[in-house]
Design an enzyme around this catalytic site. Structure first.
Site, PDB file in Angstrom:
ATOM      1  N   GLY A  29      -2.370 -53.495  24.491  1.00  0.00           N
ATOM      2  CA  GLY A  29      -2.389 -52.180  23.825  1.00  0.00           C
ATOM      3  C   GLY A  29      -3.575 -51.356  24.288  1.00  0.00           C
ATOM      4  O   GLY A  29      -4.373 -51.800  25.125  1.00  0.00           O
ATOM      5  N   SER A  30      -3.715 -50.166  23.728  1.00  0.00           N
ATOM      6  CA  SER A  30      -4.754 -49.248  24.215  1.00  0.00           C
ATOM      7  C   SER A  30      -6.162 -49.751  23.871  1.00  0.00           C
ATOM      8  O   SER A  30      -7.098 -49.577  24.657  1.00  0.00           O
ATOM      9  CB  SER A  30      -4.532 -47.851  23.643  1.00  0.00           C
ATOM     10  OG  SER A  30      -4.535 -47.880  22.230  1.00  0.00           O
ATOM     11  N   ASP A  81      -7.918 -58.786  20.323  1.00  0.00           N
ATOM     12  CA  ASP A  81      -6.707 -57.956  20.381  1.00  0.00           C
ATOM     13  C   ASP A  81      -6.775 -56.869  19.310  1.00  0.00           C
ATOM     14  O   ASP A  81      -7.541 -56.964  18.352  1.00  0.00           O
ATOM     15  CB  ASP A  81      -5.467 -58.842  20.159  1.00  0.00           C
ATOM     16  CG  ASP A  81      -4.172 -58.155  20.589  1.00  0.00           C
ATOM     17  OD1 ASP A  81      -4.215 -57.004  21.082  1.00  0.00           O
ATOM     18  OD2 ASP A  81      -3.098 -58.782  20.431  1.00  0.00           O
ATOM     19  N   ALA A  83      -4.532 -54.097  16.587  1.00  0.00           N
ATOM     20  CA  ALA A  83      -3.521 -54.271  15.534  1.00  0.00           C
ATOM     21  C   ALA A  83      -2.963 -52.906  15.166  1.00  0.00           C
ATOM     22  O   ALA A  83      -3.588 -51.866  15.420  1.00  0.00           O
ATOM     23  CB  ALA A  83      -4.136 -54.927  14.301  1.00  0.00           C
ATOM     24  N   LYS A  94       1.299 -56.488  13.895  1.00  0.00           N
ATOM     25  CA  LYS A  94       1.137 -56.282  15.322  1.00  0.00           C
ATOM     26  C   LYS A  94       2.513 -56.186  15.978  1.00  0.00           C
ATOM     27  O   LYS A  94       3.518 -56.491  15.366  1.00  0.00           O
ATOM     28  CB  LYS A  94       0.360 -57.450  15.947  1.00  0.00           C
ATOM     29  CG  LYS A  94      -1.088 -57.480  15.494  1.00  0.00           C
ATOM     30  CD  LYS A  94      -1.927 -58.547  16.192  1.00  0.00           C
ATOM     31  CE  LYS A  94      -1.734 -58.627  17.651  1.00  0.00           C
ATOM     32  NZ  LYS A  94      -1.942 -57.369  18.380  1.00  0.00           N
ATOM     33  N   GLY A  96       3.365 -53.289  17.999  1.00  0.00           N
ATOM     34  CA  GLY A  96       3.690 -51.916  18.395  1.00  0.00           C
ATOM     35  C   GLY A  96       3.917 -51.804  19.903  1.00  0.00           C
ATOM     36  O   GLY A  96       4.687 -50.972  20.369  1.00  0.00           O
ATOM     37  N   GLY A  97       3.262 -52.687  20.652  1.00  0.00           N
ATOM     38  CA  GLY A  97       3.426 -52.702  22.112  1.00  0.00           C
ATOM     39  C   GLY A  97       4.428 -53.753  22.568  1.00  0.00           C
ATOM     40  O   GLY A  97       4.524 -54.044  23.763  1.00  0.00           O
ATOM     41  N   GLU A 103       1.312 -62.636  21.856  1.00  0.00           N
ATOM     42  CA  GLU A 103       0.070 -62.425  21.093  1.00  0.00           C
ATOM     43  C   GLU A 103      -0.095 -63.506  20.033  1.00  0.00           C
ATOM     44  O   GLU A 103      -1.190 -64.036  19.826  1.00  0.00           O
ATOM     45  CB  GLU A 103       0.093 -61.043  20.434  1.00  0.00           C
ATOM     46  CG  GLU A 103      -0.031 -59.903  21.437  1.00  0.00           C
ATOM     47  CD  GLU A 103       0.181 -58.526  20.845  1.00  0.00           C
ATOM     48  OE1 GLU A 103      -0.211 -57.556  21.511  1.00  0.00           O
ATOM     49  OE2 GLU A 103       0.729 -58.402  19.739  1.00  0.00           O
ATOM     50  N   LYS A 121      -6.555 -47.923  10.905  1.00  0.00           N
ATOM     51  CA  LYS A 121      -5.607 -49.052  10.820  1.00  0.00           C
ATOM     52  C   LYS A 121      -5.790 -49.876   9.546  1.00  0.00           C
ATOM     53  O   LYS A 121      -4.976 -50.747   9.248  1.00  0.00           O
ATOM     54  CB  LYS A 121      -5.773 -49.977  12.043  1.00  0.00           C
ATOM     55  CG  LYS A 121      -5.651 -49.295  13.407  1.00  0.00           C
ATOM     56  CD  LYS A 121      -4.240 -48.968  13.760  1.00  0.00           C
ATOM     57  CE  LYS A 121      -4.059 -48.353  15.128  1.00  0.00           C
ATOM     58  NZ  LYS A 121      -4.183 -49.226  16.252  1.00  0.00           N
TER      59      LYS A 121
HETATM   60  C1  5RP Z   1       0.824 -54.785  20.912  1.00  0.00           C
HETATM   61  C2  5RP Z   1      -0.014 -54.799  19.701  1.00  0.00           C
HETATM   62  C3  5RP Z   1      -1.209 -53.918  19.677  1.00  0.00           C
HETATM   63  O1  5RP Z   1      -2.333 -54.677  19.387  1.00  0.00           O
HETATM   64  C4  5RP Z   1      -1.026 -52.865  18.618  1.00  0.00           C
HETATM   65  O2  5RP Z   1       0.188 -52.191  18.859  1.00  0.00           O
HETATM   66  C5  5RP Z   1      -2.188 -51.884  18.592  1.00  0.00           C
HETATM   67  O3  5RP Z   1      -2.153 -51.100  19.736  1.00  0.00           O
HETATM   68  P1  5RP Z   1      -3.264 -50.021  20.060  1.00  0.00           P
HETATM   69  O4  5RP Z   1      -4.514 -50.753  20.387  1.00  0.00           O
HETATM   70  O5  5RP Z   1      -2.689 -49.275  21.249  1.00  0.00           O
HETATM   71  O6  5RP Z   1      -3.413 -49.131  18.852  1.00  0.00           O
HETATM   72  O7  5RP Z   1       0.232 -55.504  18.748  1.00  0.00           O
HETATM   73  O8  5RP Z   1       1.991 -55.550  20.754  1.00  0.00           O
END
Ligand code: 5RP
Length: 219
Positions: A29-30, A81, A83, A94, A96-97, A103, A121
């Site tokens: 993720g970002s 990581d 979230a 978790k 979103g990606g 993970e 978050k």
């Molecule tokens: C990917 C995830 C990411 O950790 C989650 O979507 C958060 O993403 P971001 O850092 O872009 O806000 O679970 O599957």
């Protein structure tokens, strides 16, 4: 402060947890991307990384960081990581990606899970962010019907295939009062590979970035 700046703060803060000669579990993720960019600055101090997605593996390799398979290393000392949502009890949503399964595997194999996020978050109750579920393709309609029975509104994520060749259903409109119980319940539905609740194995440390700097919540 923008969310990007907040993410940068926690990406830098997570580096403080890294020790010499470790293999690092790396998320997706970002926010995880910013962490990878910070990790590149100390790449001479680490032995390599295990990635939770093909995208993160590629970013690590592009920085010249050795990417290893989980099978090669056994356990990991640390996993870092992002979230989509977290409570103060360090229960997470978790996925979103779409990388939730890998993970969850890397988190499970790690001694310490450091979750990094901007402070938007942090929530009181999980579920405003639709809960991602990775499903075996042939099971998608069956799984969706079971999720309706649990009170959710399942929507198939368009044009997404996971790194494992599966689909993602996002479950909307659930107020998740008991994430540990719901995580177990959803995992029992035939055809579900993983759900995006990280409650049975939540984070050990949550680093939240915001205008006050980095706030740490520890289990
Ligand atoms: C990917 C995830 C990411 O950790 C989650 O979507 C958060 O993403 P971001 O850092 O872009 O806000 O679970 O599957």
């Amino acid at each position: 402060m923008t969310p990007e700046q907040a993410k940068q703060l926690v990406a830098e803060a997570a580096i403080e947890y890294i020790e010499w000669d470790w293999v690092i579990g790396v998320g997706t993720g970002s926010t995880a991307n910013l962490f990878i960019d910070e990790l590149a600055k100390i790449k001479g101090q680490i032995d390599g990384a295990v990635a939770s997605s093909e995208a993160s593996a590629e970013r690590l390799r592009n920085h010249g960081i050795k990417v290893m398979e989980l099978d090669q290393v056994g356990g990991l000392p640390i996993y870092v990581d992002g979230a989509d949502e977290s409570t103060k009890h360090l229960h997470l949503i978790k996925g979103g990606g779409a990388a939730l399964t890998r993970e969850k595997i890397v988190a499970a194999a790690s001694d310490k899970f450091i979750c990094i996020a901007d402070d938007s978050k942090l929530v009181n109750v999980l579920g405003s962010f639709p809960l991602p579920i990775e499903v075996i393709p042939m099971a998608k309609s069956y799984v969706a019907r079971q999720l309706v029975k649990l009170g959710g509104n399942p929507i198939l994520r368009d044009n997404v295939t996971t790194d494992n060749g599966n689909l993602i259903i996002d479950v909307h409109d659930m107020s998740i009062e008991n994430p540990v119980q719901l995580e177990a319940k959803i995992n029992q539905i035939a055809g579900v590979v993983t759900n995006g609740l990280f409650a049975q194995r939540g984070a050990d440390v949550l680093l939240l970035g915001g205008s006050e700097g980095v706030t740490k919540i520890e289990a």
